[in-house]
Design a protein around this motif. Sequence first.
Motif, short mmCIF file in Angstrom:
data_model
loop_
_atom_site.label_atom_id
_atom_site.label_comp_id
_atom_site.label_asym_id
_atom_site.label_seq_id
_atom_site.Cartn_x
_atom_site.Cartn_y
_atom_site.Cartn_z
N UNK A 82 0.58 -1.45 -0.44
CA UNK A 82 0.51 0.13 0.48
C UNK A 82 0.98 1.29 0.48
N UNK A 83 2.15 1.09 0.86
CA UNK A 83 2.81 1.72 1.15
C UNK A 83 3.19 2.97 -0.66
N UNK A 84 4.16 1.92 -0.56
CA UNK A 84 4.91 1.87 -1.84
C UNK A 84 4.03 2.55 -3.10
N UNK A 85 2.36 1.42 -3.47
CA UNK A 85 1.84 1.53 -4.62
C UNK A 85 1.63 2.91 -4.49
N UNK A 86 0.66 3.87 -3.37
CA UNK A 86 0.79 5.29 -3.44
C UNK A 86 1.88 5.87 -3.45
N UNK A 87 3.17 5.69 -2.96
CA UNK A 87 3.83 6.91 -2.94
C UNK A 87 4.14 6.67 -4.60
N UNK A 88 4.12 5.98 -5.36
CA UNK A 88 4.39 6.51 -6.52
C UNK A 88 3.51 6.13 -7.69
#
Lengths: 304, 297, 365, 365, 388
Positions: A108-114
Amino acid sequence: MSAPSGAIRADASEPNGPKPRHMFSRRNIFLYGTLILVALYYLLPLYVMIVTSLKGMPEIRLGNIFSPPLEITFEPWVKAWSTACTGLNCDGLSRGFWNSVRITVPSVILSIAIASVNGYALANWRFKGADTFFIILIVGAFIPYQVMIYPIVIILREIGLYGSLSGLVIVHSIFGMPILTLLFRNYFTSMPEELFRAARVDGAGFWGIYLRIMVPMSLPIFVVAVILQVTGIWNDFLFGVVYTRPDTYPMTVQLNNIVNSVQGVKEYNVNMAATILTGLVPLVIYFISGRLFVRGIAAGAVKG
Amino acid sequence: MSKSERPIRLFRNLNAKVASIPMILTALVVFVGGTAWTVLYSFTNSKLLPRLNFVGLDQYHRLWATPRWLISIENLLIYGVISLVFSLVIGFILAALLDQKIRFEDTFRTIFLYPFALSFIVTGLVWQWLLNPDFGIQGVIRGLGWTSFNFDPLYNSSIVIYGISIAALWQGTGLIMCLMLAGLRGIDEDIWKAARVDGIPMWKTYLFIIIPMMRPVFITTLVIIASGIVKVYDLVVAQTSGGPGIASEVPAKYVYDYMFFAQNLGQGFAASTMMLLSVMIVIVPWAYLEFGGRKRV
Amino acid sequence: MAEIENPSVSIQNLSLNYGAVSVLQTLNLDIADGEFIVLLGPSGCGKSTLLNCIAGLLDISKGRIFIKGKNVTWEEPKDRGIGMVFQSYALYPQMTVEKNLSFGLRVAGLARGEIAKRIARAAEILQIEPLLQRKPSALSGGQRQRVAIGRALVRDVDVFLFDEPLSNLDAKLRSELRVEIKLLHRRLQNTMIYVTHDQIEAMTLADRIAVMKGGVIQQLDAPQTIYNRPVNRFVAGFLGSPAMNFVEGRLEKRGDGWFFVAEDLNIPLGTYQFDGQPEAGPAVFGIRPEHVSLNSGTGWPFSTAANVEVVEPMGSDTLVWLKLAEQKFSVRVTSERTPKNDEAVTVGFDPMRASLFNAETGSRI
Amino acid sequence: MAEIENPSVSIQNLSLNYGAVSVLQTLNLDIADGEFIVLLGPSGCGKSTLLNCIAGLLDISKGRIFIKGKNVTWEEPKDRGIGMVFQSYALYPQMTVEKNLSFGLRVAGLARGEIAKRIARAAEILQIEPLLQRKPSALSGGQRQRVAIGRALVRDVDVFLFDEPLSNLDAKLRSELRVEIKLLHRRLQNTMIYVTHDQIEAMTLADRIAVMKGGVIQQLDAPQTIYNRPVNRFVAGFLGSPAMNFVEGRLEKRGDGWFFVAEDLNIPLGTYQFDGQPEAGPAVFGIRPEHVSLNSGTGWPFSTAANVEVVEPMGSDTLVWLKLAEQKFSVRVTSERTPKNDEAVTVGFDPMRASLFNAETGSRI
Amino acid sequence: TDLEVTHWWTSGGEAAAVAELAKAFDATGNHWVDGAIAGSGGTARPIMISRITGGDPMGATQFNHGRQAEELVQAGLMRDLTDVATKGKWTEVVRPKSLLDSCTIDGKIYCVPVNIHSWQWLWLSNAAFEKAGVPVPKNWNEYVAAAPALEKAGIVPLAVGGQAWQSSGAFDVLLAAVGGTDTFLKVYKDKDAKFAAGPEVAKVFKAADDARKMAKNTNVQDWNQATNMVITGKAGGQIMGDWAQGEFQVAGKTAGKDYTCLPGLGLNEVIATGGDAFYFPLLKDADKSKAQEVLAETLLDPKTQVAFNLKKGSLPVRGDVDLNAANDCMKKGLAILAKGAVMPWTDQLLSQDSQKQKEDLFSEFFAKPEMTLEEAQKRFADIIATAD
Ligand SMILES: Nc1ncnc2c1ncn2[C@@H]1O[C@H](COP(=O)(O)OP(=O)(O)OP(=O)(O)O)[C@@H](O)[C@H]1O
Ligand SMILES: Nc1ncnc2c1ncn2[C@@H]1O[C@H](COP(=O)(O)OP(=O)(O)OP(=O)(O)O)[C@@H](O)[C@H]1O
Ligand SMILES: [Mg+2]
Ligand SMILES: [Mg+2]
């Protein structure tokens, strides 16, 4: 102020004050009637799940799935959580739960960050060709996952991440990217451009503006993104089963294993308990943040 | 230093470009590359492992001669039309009802939305259970005395796809309702007032004024529904595994089965290429119109 | 346009296109140090675009921009020595006023002490000291505007750019802040470039006004010059409220003198200062409502009779509408001497105060 | 306020609450047939709310509403005989202009011929015949506004309600349409209730203006009365641009005559018409900038010396700011006689034109 | 050393059997990490293959021996077990020999067969027939004749689960039993499409039609649910492989008393030598490779074989083990095996692709009563024509 002239002199029976509204007006009966009926339809499966999960197997065999449990038992829940077996592993969903957490949080963190950076770059720093990539991305949202499974196996193998948690996190980020990018792009586009310009005059660069101006202003859309991603990733089965190994299986795979590892008769009560347990995390998130969700959707998704 | 010369184009907005690398990589390597790879191998006779052994259009000939593929396509069309029409209609009606300044709006909305939090696997299981003729709705109603009552969509080849649609709608309409509700909230209050002053009945206002005004919302919604339709897989697997027989097969499942179960990658790739092709024909022009060009929305 | 020595801002042959649409065309503009320039024009004429080009927020298509003698054409906005105030204020909503002011300085890595000093100074100038710890949402429109100005102020720059900074405020606040900006300019003596489409603002604030239309500067002059001697019909019509009256007719030479003729109207142009050698032909005669007098005797170089059509009381004054040569014509009178509807009146004015335009090109004759 | 026989619209003891917030408080308003009433007031004072109550778009909390002598308190909007024009036009975007105009009539089941006739008439009045087949998105702001008016027009109603119909338009268009609305009213002779917060609009259009604040009508009078004899300080300050000057001081009786005293200022109030029996005490002296004269001799009942602070040229006139009794004070002069900054001038006026307010209650003395 | 082993044995009897393997392996000082994937081989295989080709191989994995892993071996992803086999003299102990042949590619051995599975069994519920008042049938034909009686008693005559491989397998069993071994081989081994379209096979389709009619009220998906119907007497019988035995055992039923088993449907008593085998992907880790060898040995260890196969209900792959503990049905199977009445099964004869097409056809055939025999047979012949 003068009294009204004679022609329209008050008469006690005349309309005065608020228009009387009957609680049981035709409109209200229709309105609430429909809503309640539909709500019942939506709640029925949940009700059945809960009721079934609280019954013992003998009671289930008696038949009526809608009747409340005569004797409430939490046995199925305990079993689903900690003792149901898949093959030789008899620790129920509990292991899958922590795996799911370990998969979901970084994904979740990575996909939202990207995706948020993408959306931001697309909305505010439109460089040449950006649109093309974006269109590819959007079209990508329609590609059936099955088409991509094999190439991704190859890609992951080539970069040596196959089977690792990071590999799965990357896969989730890739497949979350189209819709999230669209969401963030729409949201950032709807933010006043002057704000962005002011920050540039103030000397903030690409990252400065993103981190210090845009992100703090984007709570609603981040909420939407988090909800969508948590649900999507938590509920994912296909990637979880293809790109992980048994000791890192997420909860859904565990659920599938428990449900499909039939030992004699199907233990419907355990299955239902397992099903509820699996859906619990996204459900809780929904119940907590439903209002923010609608607001965020209004802010991000709808303005095309 | 005074930059009187026009700087090199590539380095303008360098940060933005660097930050977009994940997106560019995903777009090019995964989506374009993966697709191209898939299309390429659809012309081979790859079995368990991809091999560049070209056989021309053989896989496609076989594909279109396979009854299961044809049934899958037909099912997808039925399912697609049902999902689209009913999601939009039900989603909109629910949104419109919720938009009447009712009490307990939050409660109702949460109730309609919560299935969306559940995976298709879970949805499929629950509905399989509810639609089970022995225990489920049919059993219960028969138990009440109406013994001729018949409702077994999952066990009846001719209507099984509708049974699957019921579950899909249960799961998906909540989100559509949310989108619609957000759209309705975005409509200028004055339009409503104008319509009331004009004496236009509520349903006509919705039909002739509000719905046409919500075009962008409908488009977003359409994208979301449509992308879900093409991908429908888990639900079928969880509910019927394609059965009874092959009555509820869908293309995505065909792809998956032939790629992995049948260990005939070439066939699977050919089928997925067909799916892609149909998606492209619809989506690309639309995406270009919607997001291309210079306009800043 | 007079040459300016060491201009503070100099724009040379600036062009800007959005795709195929050309918004600015080879525009030249020199602004003197400490000058208050107002860019005035109707919506969509390219004022904001020009300002954004100067600020470096838009990539120009052609031309060069100098600020303080330095070619900044390709500099980043922050390196141009400019501060900018936006129409929507563009305050960072999640930061307090103080953080808003200090953001740019913190990004630039200034010392804490220096930041505090500059904020204190700006806050004092703008009298927003009590607001420093509030968030923008807790400020009134005027206060927000002041903070927005403060953000430009703390940057300690040579050139201030304002993009319609007052247009989101109500009339009363607008007139108050107008005075404040004027005083600020007097105190700081910076170069200021100010975009507006409100002519009162332009008139009251500017040292010089650049009236723009379709991406081209129509006239660049002191406010009174622009008001009294507009170079073309567009400028004449755009400035002034109530708007200038235009009467279409012909310019004719009768004997020695030139006359403006429309239907039964014959206006002698003896007192009119022509811009060059006049030629007979279709022309437009323009005169402002306040330069026309009603029922004030025949002492005017020109006077004629007319019937009142509509009377518009505007508080302090009244606008009287009548027809001259079958064309709408308004006269502004002080409230005391207001005629009635349909009353017969005499209209008198001095053609010296009028403007004559070529009917085709619209340029001043 | 005078009694009105057979009022076209009569509002009696109207109250409206949003939950616990009371927006309108026992409001009474009688509007004569064919009258043009303007509701004027600052943002949020309840103008739109009142209008919506009249239209039946809001459920009132208390009171009654009569239109043409009929109690319509509980009627549906369509049955009240009203037409309404909205600030955002609220045109149905996907219908052509013609459809927009006819939709309500078709729904009401009118005969085709009748519909065509009404549309033709409205289109002719508003001169939108050539636009009938266009969609609203293909219209300019002014044209949209006209279509919006047309939609009310075709309904053939007795009462027209306008909610800030011009505030989305630019200044020029606004002043043009203002005249058109005025002519329309003169032609139709309908009752019109018009909400605005633009005082020029209010002054030019209204037969009577209702100045509102906080849900209460402060003053209901003809424009000139409101302008010249505001009942309280709020009304005085709200109307007029540039705004009225206020000087705070005391009302004192010296010998026979009353004086207004502030610092070294002593204004004799011999010519002032008191509203009742004056009492000594803190008071506010108000006078409009255009009622003050600069350097025009000592023929005035009162005159004093002052120093110019800022000069604001506004095109036709110039606003000169100075200090009187240490308080800001502006004077409006015609452009010709403009003083310089820091010039010493004499200020003269006639207290007859002034307004005196109680310092506490703000009401006129 | 930890060794991850993936398989799809998750039903009650299967899981108990796997536990034996794990126990034996753990006893060698290594650790069996269980990687069960629920569902059927169809669900599990793609995952296993993805992992092997994706570069994250498990220590060992189950496949049906036959052609499922052929390409993986050819791609060099699988470990050559020839050395272990030589050491353990597999060629001598494994029987029938064809099992090891299926593991042999280019002369090298790549897998360890662990059991012999035969599909050709009819499982009958004694209780159901008692209830219907007919004697327990001795062969397929009697069974078909008894069907109406069963139906009248509210019993589903034949349980066939919804999963495609069940209907397809049932047909293959009918083909071998009703048609005979030669017919079976002519169709599947020689892939004689003309023959498949001919009258011999038409007879089999006739029988399949009977089966279809008898099975129409089944309403379950999984094979063990279908078995459960037989166990509980809800269904008269089921055509299923010997693994069904395990379910009866777990349910505490006794062969002969509670249920009856008819190998070859009582018509053609032959055992097909299908079965499960373990493959060992090539690993880089030397320790694990070592453990792989140990596991391979353990799997073929006589004690393991007995323990495993007793639980699983299948037959051991070596003839030299003591199976006194075996029950009635198993003994029947052993006897047939001893007679040498063996035949290859479809896993060895057909590619997965052809199998899948066959599955699609028969799952449709069983679910769709209106599908004519002629149409079905024609499509069947088409599949055989292109089969490989
Ligand atoms: N991103 C863009 N793409 C294409 N055209 C644009 C873009 N931005 C502005 N324009 C066009 O450029 C012209 C000038 O715009 P600009 O914003 O400078 O006008 P303006 O004078 O500031 O108007 P306003 O008073 O309304 O702010 C307009 O016609 C506008 O339509
Ligand atoms: N739905 C509502 N709920 C609660 N308060 C409301 C609502 N609508 C309006 N109000 C309040 O009622 C007051 C009057 O609102 P109204 O819209 O009538 O103001 P207005 O005079 O028309 O202002 P404007 O000039 O900005 O249009 C405002 O203070 C507003 O905050
Ligand atoms: Mg602008
Ligand atoms: Mg309002």
